[in-house]
Design a protein around this motif. Structure first.
Motif, PDB file in Angstrom:
ATOM      1  N   LYS A 127       0.830  -1.199   0.000  1.00  0.00           N
ATOM      2  CA  LYS A 127       0.000   0.000   0.000  1.00  0.00           C
ATOM      3  C   LYS A 127       0.870   1.257   0.000  1.00  0.00           C
ATOM      4  O   LYS A 127       0.557   2.244  -0.668  1.00  0.00           O
ATOM      5  CB  LYS A 127      -0.944  -0.002   1.204  1.00  0.00           C
ATOM      6  N   VAL A 128       1.969   1.202   0.742  1.00  0.00           N
ATOM      7  CA  VAL A 128       2.909   2.331   0.772  1.00  0.00           C
ATOM      8  C   VAL A 128       3.565   2.494  -0.598  1.00  0.00           C
ATOM      9  O   VAL A 128       3.713   3.607  -1.102  1.00  0.00           O
ATOM     10  CB  VAL A 128       3.981   2.118   1.860  1.00  0.00           C
ATOM     11  N   LYS A 182      14.939  10.338   3.366  1.00  0.00           N
ATOM     12  CA  LYS A 182      15.798  10.978   4.381  1.00  0.00           C
ATOM     13  C   LYS A 182      14.967  11.475   5.563  1.00  0.00           C
ATOM     14  O   LYS A 182      15.388  11.379   6.723  1.00  0.00           O
ATOM     15  CB  LYS A 182      16.590  12.121   3.761  1.00  0.00           C
ATOM     16  N   ARG A 183      13.772  12.031   5.262  1.00  0.00           N
ATOM     17  CA  ARG A 183      12.898  12.482   6.348  1.00  0.00           C
ATOM     18  C   ARG A 183      12.469  11.304   7.206  1.00  0.00           C
ATOM     19  O   ARG A 183      12.420  11.405   8.434  1.00  0.00           O
ATOM     20  CB  ARG A 183      11.675  13.204   5.778  1.00  0.00           C
ATOM     21  N   ALA A 184      12.175  10.187   6.565  1.00  0.00           N
ATOM     22  CA  ALA A 184      11.771   8.989   7.313  1.00  0.00           C
ATOM     23  C   ALA A 184      12.892   8.520   8.223  1.00  0.00           C
ATOM     24  O   ALA A 184      12.661   8.165   9.394  1.00  0.00           O
ATOM     25  CB  ALA A 184      11.370   7.880   6.349  1.00  0.00           C
ATOM     26  N   GLU A 185      14.112   8.530   7.725  1.00  0.00           N
ATOM     27  CA  GLU A 185      15.254   8.090   8.517  1.00  0.00           C
ATOM     28  C   GLU A 185      15.490   8.997   9.712  1.00  0.00           C
ATOM     29  O   GLU A 185      15.811   8.535  10.803  1.00  0.00           O
ATOM     30  CB  GLU A 185      16.495   8.028   7.627  1.00  0.00           C
ATOM     31  N   ARG A 186      15.303  10.317   9.503  1.00  0.00           N
ATOM     32  CA  ARG A 186      15.491  11.261  10.613  1.00  0.00           C
ATOM     33  C   ARG A 186      14.391  11.124  11.658  1.00  0.00           C
ATOM     34  O   ARG A 186      14.602  11.414  12.835  1.00  0.00           O
ATOM     35  CB  ARG A 186      15.525  12.692  10.068  1.00  0.00           C
ATOM     36  N   MET A 187      13.221  10.696  11.205  1.00  0.00           N
ATOM     37  CA  MET A 187      12.109  10.486  12.126  1.00  0.00           C
ATOM     38  C   MET A 187      12.212   9.143  12.846  1.00  0.00           C
ATOM     39  O   MET A 187      11.397   8.840  13.712  1.00  0.00           O
ATOM     40  CB  MET A 187      10.787  10.559  11.363  1.00  0.00           C
ATOM     41  N   GLY A 188      13.196   8.354  12.466  1.00  0.00           N
ATOM     42  CA  GLY A 188      13.378   7.053  13.101  1.00  0.00           C
ATOM     43  C   GLY A 188      12.417   5.998  12.590  1.00  0.00           C
ATOM     44  O   GLY A 188      12.172   4.989  13.262  1.00  0.00           O
ATOM     45  N   VAL A 189      11.879   6.208  11.379  1.00  0.00           N
ATOM     46  CA  VAL A 189      10.925   5.254  10.802  1.00  0.00           C
ATOM     47  C   VAL A 189      11.681   4.068  10.203  1.00  0.00           C
ATOM     48  O   VAL A 189      12.629   4.245   9.443  1.00  0.00           O
ATOM     49  CB  VAL A 189      10.061   5.926   9.718  1.00  0.00           C
ATOM     50  N   ASP A 190      11.253   2.859  10.565  1.00  0.00           N
ATOM     51  CA  ASP A 190      11.818   1.641   9.984  1.00  0.00           C
ATOM     52  C   ASP A 190      11.162   1.429   8.617  1.00  0.00           C
ATOM     53  O   ASP A 190       9.977   1.112   8.531  1.00  0.00           O
ATOM     54  CB  ASP A 190      11.545   0.449  10.910  1.00  0.00           C
ATOM     55  N   LEU A 191      11.926   1.609   7.546  1.00  0.00           N
ATOM     56  CA  LEU A 191      11.344   1.538   6.208  1.00  0.00           C
ATOM     57  C   LEU A 191      10.756   0.169   5.899  1.00  0.00           C
ATOM     58  O   LEU A 191       9.797   0.058   5.138  1.00  0.00           O
ATOM     59  CB  LEU A 191      12.405   1.899   5.162  1.00  0.00           C
ATOM     60  N   SER A 192      11.320  -0.866   6.479  1.00  0.00           N
ATOM     61  CA  SER A 192      10.796  -2.212   6.216  1.00  0.00           C
ATOM     62  C   SER A 192       9.435  -2.425   6.872  1.00  0.00           C
ATOM     63  O   SER A 192       8.689  -3.329   6.491  1.00  0.00           O
ATOM     64  CB  SER A 192      11.786  -3.267   6.715  1.00  0.00           C
ATOM     65  N   GLU A 193       9.099  -1.570   7.852  1.00  0.00           N
ATOM     66  CA  GLU A 193       7.822  -1.702   8.559  1.00  0.00           C
ATOM     67  C   GLU A 193       6.949  -0.472   8.412  1.00  0.00           C
ATOM     68  O   GLU A 193       5.957  -0.326   9.119  1.00  0.00           O
ATOM     69  CB  GLU A 193       8.098  -1.948  10.059  1.00  0.00           C
ATOM     70  N   THR A 202       1.118   3.201   6.068  1.00  0.00           N
ATOM     71  CA  THR A 202       0.575   4.272   5.232  1.00  0.00           C
ATOM     72  C   THR A 202       0.448   5.558   6.033  1.00  0.00           C
ATOM     73  O   THR A 202       0.606   6.661   5.495  1.00  0.00           O
ATOM     74  CB  THR A 202      -0.788   3.881   4.648  1.00  0.00           C
ATOM     75  N   GLU A 203       0.131   5.420   7.326  1.00  0.00           N
ATOM     76  CA  GLU A 203       0.003   6.603   8.198  1.00  0.00           C
ATOM     77  C   GLU A 203       1.353   7.326   8.311  1.00  0.00           C
ATOM     78  O   GLU A 203       1.426   8.562   8.257  1.00  0.00           O
ATOM     79  CB  GLU A 203      -0.506   6.214   9.578  1.00  0.00           C
ATOM     80  N   GLU A 204       2.418   6.552   8.490  1.00  0.00           N
ATOM     81  CA  GLU A 204       3.751   7.139   8.601  1.00  0.00           C
ATOM     82  C   GLU A 204       4.177   7.771   7.268  1.00  0.00           C
ATOM     83  O   GLU A 204       4.791   8.835   7.236  1.00  0.00           O
ATOM     84  CB  GLU A 204       4.769   6.074   9.018  1.00  0.00           C
ATOM     85  N   PHE A 205       3.811   7.110   6.192  1.00  0.00           N
ATOM     86  CA  PHE A 205       4.157   7.642   4.872  1.00  0.00           C
ATOM     87  C   PHE A 205       3.497   8.992   4.634  1.00  0.00           C
ATOM     88  O   PHE A 205       4.091   9.901   4.045  1.00  0.00           O
ATOM     89  CB  PHE A 205       3.737   6.660   3.771  1.00  0.00           C
ATOM     90  N   GLU A 206       2.248   9.150   5.093  1.00  0.00           N
ATOM     91  CA  GLU A 206       1.524  10.408   4.902  1.00  0.00           C
ATOM     92  C   GLU A 206       2.215  11.587   5.603  1.00  0.00           C
ATOM     93  O   GLU A 206       2.022  12.734   5.233  1.00  0.00           O
ATOM     94  CB  GLU A 206       0.087  10.276   5.456  1.00  0.00           C
ATOM     95  N   LEU A 207       3.046  11.296   6.605  1.00  0.00           N
ATOM     96  CA  LEU A 207       3.724  12.350   7.357  1.00  0.00           C
ATOM     97  C   LEU A 207       5.035  12.782   6.712  1.00  0.00           C
ATOM     98  O   LEU A 207       5.641  13.764   7.138  1.00  0.00           O
ATOM     99  CB  LEU A 207       3.993  11.878   8.785  1.00  0.00           C
ATOM    100  N   LEU A 208       5.502  12.057   5.710  1.00  0.00           N
ATOM    101  CA  LEU A 208       6.804  12.363   5.108  1.00  0.00           C
ATOM    102  C   LEU A 208       6.746  13.605   4.220  1.00  0.00           C
ATOM    103  O   LEU A 208       5.788  13.835   3.539  1.00  0.00           O
ATOM    104  CB  LEU A 208       7.294  11.164   4.290  1.00  0.00           C
TER     105      LEU A 208
END
Length: 322
Positions: free
Chosen positions: A282-283, A302-313, A316-322
């Motif tokens: 979905k992402v 890069k924004r996801a990495e700085r937010m500490g988001v695990d890309l493998s997990e 969609t909610e986390e993606f919307e914040l990027l």
């Protein structure tokens, strides 16, 4: 006297800046201009006079990535094509024009190619006001020419002689000059390139990189038009005359091999996500619908990495914040 305690991130950026300044012969004022920060801010960073937030450090670092060559390349379809164009051009010591729309990864790939290959020099046309003399100074500096820093100006002929001497010295390693973001340059710049090519033909590979309009501009200067024709391997490009009489730039332009890089497709973004470890379908679907170029995709990662988001997990909610 109390010693100012700075973070490891700030110390690392300070060291990177000092290394960059030494390698490229840059002054704090030039770092300030490139990064968009004040000269005072850059001076404080270099001399440990102030502590900076992680957010500001990230902004400064991102603005200088083009000059540091520290990009994490993803093996995309466009990347592979550009890398092969650069590699074959270096062997042949010819002149090439590589065009493509914004965001297909041109700067990232060619900058990385220059970093990883011997006698390969990368120069970016970062402002329209860059004169031919200033460009030659940047090239000579990038090639490692020993120039007296106390002198305010060097003649064009002096700089050209320095460049030719280095090219002749490095000829066995197939030297290459990559000129990026050429669309920023004035038309006179492309006319001056002819002189550099004439002086180094057969010795130096020159790759001009820019958006598609550069192809049109060179064509107008030389009285030519670059047209596509289909082959079994895809589309190739060739120069054709647009008027009966040629000019002094016509032969020069006809010797430039033209390569056009494809735009980013939905499949390309899906492959990019897979390379970055994103598994949520979905992402991936959201990314394919929203990211229309690699630059936008890379910034989101890069924004996801700085937010500490695990890309493998990533959800969609986390993606919307990027």
């Amino acid at each position: 006297m109390t010693t100012l305690q700075i973070s490891e991130k700030q110390a690392a950026l300070r060291d990177k800046l000092k290394s960059l300044m030494e390698k490229k012969s840059l002054k704090p004022a030039e770092i300030a201009r490139i990064s968009g920060r004040s000269e005072g801010t850059i001076s404080e960073l270099l001399r440990d006079k102030k502590t900076f937030s992680d957010k500001l450090l990230n902004v400064i670092y991102d603005s200088l990535r083009d000059y540091m060559g520290e990009d994490d390349l993803v093996s995309t379809r466009q990347f592979n094509k550009m890398w092969n164009i650069a590699a074959s051009g270096k062997k042949m010591s010819d002149m090439r024009l590589v065009v493509g729309n914004t965001g297909v990864g041109k700067s990232v790939v060619f900058r990385k190619f220059a970093e990883e290959n011997e006698s390969c020099y990368y120069v970016k046309v970062d402002r329209k006001e860059m004169t031919w003399n200033r460009f030659l100074y940047e090239v000579a500096t990038e090639m490692g020419a020993k120039l007296d820093r106390k002198r305010l100006r060097f003649s064009t002929s002096y700089l050209m002689d320095k460049i030719i001497a280095i090219v002749e010295e490095k000829v066995d390693s197939n030297p290459m000059l990559i000129i990026d973001e050429s669309e920023v340059a004035r038309n006179s710049f492309f006319k001056d390139i002819k002189n550099l090519r004439t002086a180094t033909e057969g010795l130096l590979s020159i790759v001009i990189v820019g958006i598609t309009e550069v192809m049109t501009r060179i064509g107008k200067i030389s009285g030519l038009e670059c047209r596509a024709y289909e082959t079994t391997g895809g589309f190739n490009y060739k120069w054709y005359p647009t008027r009966e009489n040629s000019n002094i730039y016509t032969t020069f332009a006809r010797r430039i091999s033209v390569f056009r890089i494809d735009n980013i497709s939905t499949e390309d973004i899906s492959a990019f996500c897979a390379e970055k470890g994103i598994k949520n379908n979905k992402v991936i679907a959201l990314a394919a619908a929203r990211w229309w170029n690699y630059e936008e995709a890379d910034k989101a990662i890069k924004r996801a990495e700085r937010m500490g988001v695990d890309l493998s997990e990533i959800t969609t909610e986390e993606f919307e914040l990027l």
